[in-house]
Structure formats: structure tokens, C-alpha cells
Motif scaffolding. Sequence first.
Motif, PDB file in Angstrom:
ATOM      1  N   VAL A 394      82.392  76.783 101.488  1.00 35.15           N
ATOM      2  CA  VAL A 394      82.403  78.075 101.646  1.00 35.15           C
ATOM      3  C   VAL A 394      83.748  78.484 102.309  1.00 35.15           C
ATOM      4  O   VAL A 394      83.991  78.424 103.574  1.00 35.15           O
ATOM      5  N   LYS A 395      84.949  78.759 101.620  1.00 36.59           N
ATOM      6  CA  LYS A 395      86.243  78.742 102.142  1.00 36.59           C
ATOM      7  C   LYS A 395      86.329  79.866 102.965  1.00 36.59           C
ATOM      8  O   LYS A 395      87.060  79.752 103.946  1.00 36.59           O
ATOM      9  N   GLU A 396      85.703  81.151 102.850  1.00 33.93           N
ATOM     10  CA  GLU A 396      86.085  82.289 103.431  1.00 33.93           C
ATOM     11  C   GLU A 396      85.501  82.088 105.167  1.00 33.93           C
ATOM     12  O   GLU A 396      85.958  82.252 105.904  1.00 33.93           O
ATOM     13  N   ILE A 397      84.353  81.149 105.282  1.00 35.95           N
ATOM     14  CA  ILE A 397      83.732  80.812 106.520  1.00 35.95           C
ATOM     15  C   ILE A 397      84.465  79.878 107.143  1.00 35.95           C
ATOM     16  O   ILE A 397      85.059  80.078 108.359  1.00 35.95           O
ATOM     17  N   ARG A 398      84.932  78.959 106.391  1.00 37.28           N
ATOM     18  CA  ARG A 398      85.689  77.879 107.109  1.00 37.28           C
ATOM     19  C   ARG A 398      86.861  78.337 107.728  1.00 37.28           C
ATOM     20  O   ARG A 398      87.500  78.006 108.827  1.00 37.28           O
ATOM     21  N   ASN A 399      87.670  79.237 106.979  1.00 39.38           N
ATOM     22  CA  ASN A 399      89.098  80.013 107.336  1.00 39.38           C
ATOM     23  C   ASN A 399      88.994  80.662 108.490  1.00 39.38           C
ATOM     24  O   ASN A 399      89.887  80.705 109.267  1.00 39.38           O
ATOM     25  N   ARG A 400      87.598  81.371 108.743  1.00 38.32           N
ATOM     26  CA  ARG A 400      87.395  82.026 109.894  1.00 38.32           C
ATOM     27  C   ARG A 400      86.997  81.483 111.157  1.00 38.32           C
ATOM     28  O   ARG A 400      87.720  81.877 112.240  1.00 38.32           O
ATOM     29  N   ILE A 401      86.586  80.212 110.898  1.00 36.67           N
ATOM     30  CA  ILE A 401      85.964  79.447 112.162  1.00 36.67           C
ATOM     31  C   ILE A 401      87.245  78.141 112.623  1.00 36.67           C
ATOM     32  O   ILE A 401      87.240  77.693 113.424  1.00 36.67           O
ATOM     33  N   LYS A 402      87.847  77.926 111.524  1.00 40.93           N
ATOM     34  CA  LYS A 402      88.997  76.808 111.699  1.00 40.93           C
ATOM     35  C   LYS A 402      89.807  76.929 112.991  1.00 40.93           C
ATOM     36  O   LYS A 402      90.180  76.040 113.468  1.00 40.93           O
ATOM     37  N   PRO A 403      90.338  78.390 113.071  1.00 36.99           N
ATOM     38  CA  PRO A 403      91.303  78.491 114.378  1.00 36.99           C
ATOM     39  C   PRO A 403      90.518  77.898 115.567  1.00 36.99           C
ATOM     40  O   PRO A 403      91.184  77.376 116.744  1.00 36.99           O
ATOM     41  N   LEU A 404      89.390  78.106 115.776  1.00 32.89           N
ATOM     42  CA  LEU A 404      88.623  77.688 117.073  1.00 32.89           C
ATOM     43  C   LEU A 404      88.642  76.145 116.944  1.00 32.89           C
ATOM     44  O   LEU A 404      88.747  75.613 118.046  1.00 32.89           O
TER      45      LEU A 404
END
Length: 533
Positions: A394-404
Motif C-alpha cells: 500500500v504505497k500511499e500509507i507507506r509513503n506517509r509513515i516512512k518519514p517516522l
Amino acid sequence: ECNGSRIRLESSYVKVAGLSIQEMTDMPISELIEFFASFKPSKHDKTIAKRILLEIDNRLQTMMDVGLGYLTLNRLSNTLSGGETQRINLTRSLGSNLTDSLYILDEPSVGLHPRDTERLIHVLQSLRNLGNAVLVVEHDEEMMTAADFLIDMGPHAGRNGGELIYAGPSDKIGKAKNSLTAEYLSGRKEISVPANRRKGINKIEIIGASQFNLKDIDVTIPLNTLTVVTGVSGSGKTTLIKKILYPAIQRLLEGYGERPGTHKAIEGDLKKINAMEMVDQNPLGRSSRSNPVTYIKAYDAIRDFYSKQQLSKVRGYKPKHFSFNVDGGRCDLCKGEGEVVVEMQFLADIHLPCESCKGKKFKNEVLEVRHNEKNIHDILEMTVDEAMEFFEDVKEIRNRIKPLQDIGLGYVQLGQSSSTLSGGEAQRVKLASFLGKGKSTEHVVFIFDEPTTGLHFHDIHKLLLAFNKLIEAGHSVIVIEHHMDVIKCADWVIDLGPEGGSLGGDLLYQGPPEGLLDVERSHTGKYLKEKLI
């Protein structure tokens, strides 16, 4: 009525050796301790005041030992820097001269320059020599190497930590296995000096800064670079950046804000700046529902994802049904808190798990919606690292939480209450929220005050990578910092000093870090040599 002295007029007539209480509190501690050393009371007065004079001498000497000799006793606490406040708190405990006691200090080096940390170590060693046990929770390299006995926990943070990695003499930790601390202390791992220093084309100039102890200095800050403002504690760093630059730019950009400290002008390429952000260590929010995943706006994508599951479509669930902030899918009894608070009249309130949802915050029918056997509550219980693996497709969710994850918070739970995060963790979550926005047409100047507080070497390495990402996205980063690994990685260093208080406030150097090594008056340059040469 008191002409600003805060002392009644009749009290000013009471004098000791020619000095009133007002004159004493106006004196720097370094002069006050000399006054009491030369004070010769009569034999009768000396007998009466013996214990009082001993306490005064001990407490003033402790203030001197931790490097606060430049402060006056009537200095307002809200004008103190973080490092000064930390050391004053320490003197309350360290000045008592107890023996056979256990002292526990949590990050005592916070806000301290290596020169001041060295002084603090001498004070702690003196406590040990009096027959006390001194237990320090610390990440500072000097403090660790000065320890008689070192306890290293790990191997990583959060659920991946909690193990005893090493316990023994500090000079033997290099042989410890699976220890990141050992890797960095032994030099097998290090934070490398950048191959190239960025040279900002545009710049900001602070002209004639003279608030508090600043000596009418002109400071240049290049844009699109990593600029570090350093100097011993109390040298004027916080005043220059947080009391002058930040409010002045805020007023220029927004037309309102706190009144900036005394300066003549802010010049340079101000039209290149769209906003200025102060990324502090204050809590993310007052609400108990606030958590990292909601703060960085990643929860919106997760709620949307669960609303598209087959069972959600059948039952007509929308993204709002997977929110614990609004009615719909959240538990009606606890209103999405997961617990019920029982108010006590004379005792502390009691927090009990909600009987309806059993602490899961949502209605049972909402929890029946699953993806790969995990419901929305299970997702909030995951760590960032676990969620990255779970949402692999799920690319959209991964991209959102990756900065953490990038910022070293992979061990934090997605739904962990913001109130349980440390100041350093809260600051990094804020940084992650900006990293998640990606490249922007706007140019934001970010200000970080002591961002290495509570960070291990490995976390500092990740923090520097995050700073670089912000700069690559078209922004500028200004850091108030004492940590040598951050200073050596800067593009531009501004060093204030040479001392604190009235003996500080001079601009000792501004330019690439290498040039600081030749500045004789700079304490920072002396310690930086070990990192750059």
C-alpha cells in the motif's frame, strides 16, 4: 516606588560590610563569592552566622563549579537558556554535600557545551569522592568515557530494546557485542564529515544585535544550508535566534508576533523566504487522542484504506467510522478514549479500561473489518517498523509513515499517545511531518533548538540525514547546538562567546567549520579539533 529594585526602600538601609541586599543580588556570582570570602564578621556575629555562611559558600561555589559564575542572583528565570536552567536545578541537589547518598541524574548534560560538561563531570566526581553513588542516564560521549561503570541497554529502541548489552568498566565497552554504543565509542562507526560544504547563494543578515549580552554583532546566515549556532552556555545563542531572528522574520512575513529583541535591522534576501518554523520539543497536542500517526496525517490514508475493504462496503462504512475522534465507529461509552476516568475528590483520578470496548476504542462491529487478519485497533498497536512491513503493498500509507522511520522513530507505536513521547521524540515527529510533504515550491526556514537532546550517536546520524532531506527539498535549517558531530557536519557555523553572560555575546567566528579551529578565543574550536583533525 522601588525604582525597579523589587526591594522595599527601608530594606535597602540594611547593609552587610557596606552592601545592601539589592547590591548583592546585582553582583555576578563570581564577584559575590569573592565578597563573602573576604567578609570578616566579628567573633560574636561569626558564631551566630557560621552555619548560614557555610551554606552560602557551598551553594555559590557549586554555581561556580558548573560554570554559572557570570549570573546575578536577581536574574529572571524566564531569561535563562535551557543549559543554564538545567545547571541551576542541579545546584539545588549538588550543593547539599550529602554523603552515603544515591544521586540519580537524567540527561544532566542537556543544553551544555562540552566545556561546561567537563565542569559538570568534575562536580559529579567530587560527589563520588565524598562517598556517594552517582547514577547518570546519559548519551554524552564525555560523560560515558568518564564513568567508572557503564550499563548499556539495547540493542535498539522500543520493542527491539530492553536487553542488557553490557555492564562493566567504561574502557572495556569496546569489546561488547551487538552494541551500537560500543561501535561509536570505539570508532568502528562514526558520523562522517561531509565531502562538500554547501554554499548558499542567498542569505539573511542580522545587523546590530544587542539584546541582553549580545555586543552589537552583525551575523550572516546563508540560505539553503545547514547553519549551526554554537558557543558555551549563556553566550547568547538563544537570544540571537529565538528572541531576535525568529520574531523579526515572523513579523515581516505575517505582520504580527512577539516583539523582537534589540537589533538595528534584518537584511538580505528576505523575499526568498515563505515561512519560518520553530520546531521545538513541546508536546504534540493536549488531547489524549493525539498520536504520531494522526499528527503526520497518515491516519487519514489508513482510515480511507479500511473503508474500502469488502466488509466496509457491504455495511456502508466510511472513513469516519474508523476514527476515534467522531461518533460513528468509536466506542459510545468511552468516546474513543479506550478508558474511563473516575474522578476522585481528594485523590488522583483513576483510569480504568473501558468495559465496553476493552480499551480498543472502537465498536465490535467496526473491529470485524480486517485486512490480513488485522483490524484498525491492531494497526494502531503496531510500531512504525511493523506497519511499514504490513503495508508493503500500500504505497500511499507507506509513503506517509516512512518519514517516522527515516527519523529514527521506527520503534514508536502508531497509536501511542503523544503525552507519552519525550521532548526529543515529539520534536522528531514534527520534523517527520515536514519531511512527509516532499519537495515544495515554498522556502521554509526551520529552527531547531538542541535537537540532539536525548539522542544516541546512531539517532544523531539519522537526524542529520533528515536535515539534508529538508535542504534538498528547498528549505534552510538553523540549529542551536553544542554537539560536535552536528557542528562538524554543518555548512556554516556561527560561534558566540567566549564565555557566558556579560563575558559572552561576541561573534567569535562565522563560516565553514574548518575555519573555527584557528580561533584562539573559541572553546568550540578546541573541542572541534578532535573531530576534524
